[in-house]
Design a protein around this motif. Sequence first.
Motif, PDB file in Angstrom:
ATOM      1  N   LYS A 183       0.807  -1.228   0.000  1.00 19.81           N
ATOM      2  CA  LYS A 183       0.000   0.000   0.000  1.00 19.81           C
ATOM      3  C   LYS A 183       0.834   1.269   0.000  1.00 19.81           C
ATOM      4  O   LYS A 183       0.347   2.340  -0.335  1.00 19.81           O
ATOM      5  CB  LYS A 183      -0.881   0.054   1.267  1.00 19.81           C
ATOM      6  CG  LYS A 183      -2.159  -0.717   1.201  1.00 19.81           C
ATOM      7  CD  LYS A 183      -3.034  -0.410   2.417  1.00 19.81           C
ATOM      8  CE  LYS A 183      -3.444   1.030   2.537  1.00 19.81           C
ATOM      9  NZ  LYS A 183      -4.856   1.305   2.248  1.00 19.81           N
TER      10      LYS A 183
ATOM     11  N   ARG B 184       1.966   2.252   2.923  1.00 19.06           N
ATOM     12  CA  ARG B 184       1.318   2.816   4.111  1.00 19.06           C
ATOM     13  C   ARG B 184       2.355   3.115   5.187  1.00 19.06           C
ATOM     14  O   ARG B 184       3.207   2.271   5.477  1.00 19.06           O
ATOM     15  CB  ARG B 184       0.311   1.800   4.642  1.00 19.06           C
ATOM     16  CG  ARG B 184      -0.495   2.231   5.870  1.00 19.06           C
ATOM     17  CD  ARG B 184      -1.428   1.099   6.232  1.00 19.06           C
ATOM     18  NE  ARG B 184      -2.213   1.293   7.429  1.00 19.06           N
ATOM     19  CZ  ARG B 184      -3.511   1.624   7.428  1.00 19.06           C
ATOM     20  NH1 ARG B 184      -4.139   1.838   6.307  1.00 19.06           N
ATOM     21  NH2 ARG B 184      -4.170   1.732   8.560  1.00 19.06           N
TER      22      ARG B 184
ATOM     23  N   SER C 171      -8.065  -0.675   3.923  1.00 20.82           N
ATOM     24  CA  SER C 171      -8.718  -0.582   2.621  1.00 20.82           C
ATOM     25  C   SER C 171      -7.702  -0.938   1.531  1.00 20.82           C
ATOM     26  O   SER C 171      -6.517  -0.617   1.642  1.00 20.82           O
ATOM     27  CB  SER C 171      -9.269   0.827   2.426  1.00 20.82           C
ATOM     28  OG  SER C 171      -8.285   1.796   2.750  1.00 20.82           O
TER      29      SER C 171
ATOM     30  N   ASN D 292      -6.455  -0.028  -1.260  1.00 25.13           N
ATOM     31  CA  ASN D 292      -6.044   0.995  -2.220  1.00 25.13           C
ATOM     32  C   ASN D 292      -4.603   1.386  -1.939  1.00 25.13           C
ATOM     33  O   ASN D 292      -4.111   1.178  -0.823  1.00 25.13           O
ATOM     34  CB  ASN D 292      -6.929   2.240  -2.059  1.00 25.13           C
ATOM     35  CG  ASN D 292      -6.981   2.713  -0.618  1.00 25.13           C
ATOM     36  OD1 ASN D 292      -7.640   2.106   0.211  1.00 25.13           O
ATOM     37  ND2 ASN D 292      -6.244   3.762  -0.307  1.00 25.13           N
TER      38      ASN D 292
ATOM     39  N   SER E 119     -10.612   4.808  -1.269  1.00 22.83           N
ATOM     40  CA  SER E 119     -10.828   3.399  -0.940  1.00 22.83           C
ATOM     41  C   SER E 119     -11.596   2.719  -2.070  1.00 22.83           C
ATOM     42  O   SER E 119     -12.415   3.345  -2.731  1.00 22.83           O
ATOM     43  CB  SER E 119     -11.634   3.277   0.353  1.00 22.83           C
ATOM     44  OG  SER E 119     -10.878   3.716   1.449  1.00 22.83           O
TER      45      SER E 119
HETATM   46 MG    MG Z   1      -7.816   3.347   4.230  1.00 25.48          MG
END
Ligand code: MG
Length: 303
Positions: free
Chosen positions: A42, A44, A128, A130, A136
Amino acid sequence: MTDRFSGILKRGGVVAFPTETVYGLAADAFNPDAVKKIFHIKGRPSDNPLIVHVSDRQMAESLTRVISPAAGTLIDAFWPGPLTLVLPKRRRVLDLVTSGLATVAVRMPDHRLALQLIRQTGPLVAPSANLSGKPSPTRAEHVRQDFGLDFPVLDGGPCRIGLESTVVDVSSDPCTVLRPGFITLEDLEAVLGQHIQAGYEQDHLQPRSPGMKYSHYAPDAKVRWMLDDEHPGDPKTMYLFPGLSPAGPEKSNVKNYHHRYHELAKDLYDRFRQADLQGYAEIAIGKFDNQAALLNRIEKAMG
Ligand code: MG
Ligand code: TXA
């Protein structure tokens, strides 16, 4: 239908699966290498903790030390459903999952395929599905837009709700909504019979839900509110009217929701992605009140 996907997860892989809110990017919650893959795929930040998804209450109890009476009441009322509870974590829950917090976020999704998958694998972490910063995904094709056509996606069709779950910290007194969602603060107050704080409106509380500090859900098109005297006439702008709609026929770039806010919630991230695919420069949204989750996501997309 879920066997191929549970096989990948048990071998430490990552797959996308449908929930009633948005598609999730899943990994075995107890496999640190698998959890690391989620952050990597991700893009992230590692200080943004993950939600652990369970298929029954016993699985939730295996993750958390105590389920307080208030938490128990919310579980009985809203699970399976779009409600994530922040609870004190057991030692066995990886720090990687909670970003070192003493709490873990847990939810039981209300989706047949999601529950079937989790029954086969045990607890799954799932943000999520994405790329960080993108809206999302609410359809399988959104996941493929971000992660490629060959990415394993368990296709459950369009998500029923379309906005991420309500996140509630039940360890605080009063309980605090950290992220608004389909289940509203009023829904929670009605069930608990007590006042609940809107933590997402108070900047000083934001670090308690680390994810809320990141700009999320933003398309490349500029998202803005309609001006008071503006008419929906620019062909490079996508117009969305949640409440009052302008006079005149609907055009391909003008969508009226006639106060059907749940329908807009279900559509919103798809509209954001469509706007980018179709090359719109802007998305202009008519003003409305009293829809905390929609307002929160739209304002986040405005940055
Ligand atoms: Mg999210
Ligand atoms: O509807 C949903 O919740 C979806 C589907 C896939 O279940 N998941 C989702 O995950 O939206 P994600 O990672 O995009 O958002 C998780 C949110 C973040 O804002 C994060 O900071 C917060 O939950 N969170 C996770 N663990 C937390 C904790 N221990 N304390 C406070 N906030 C936490």
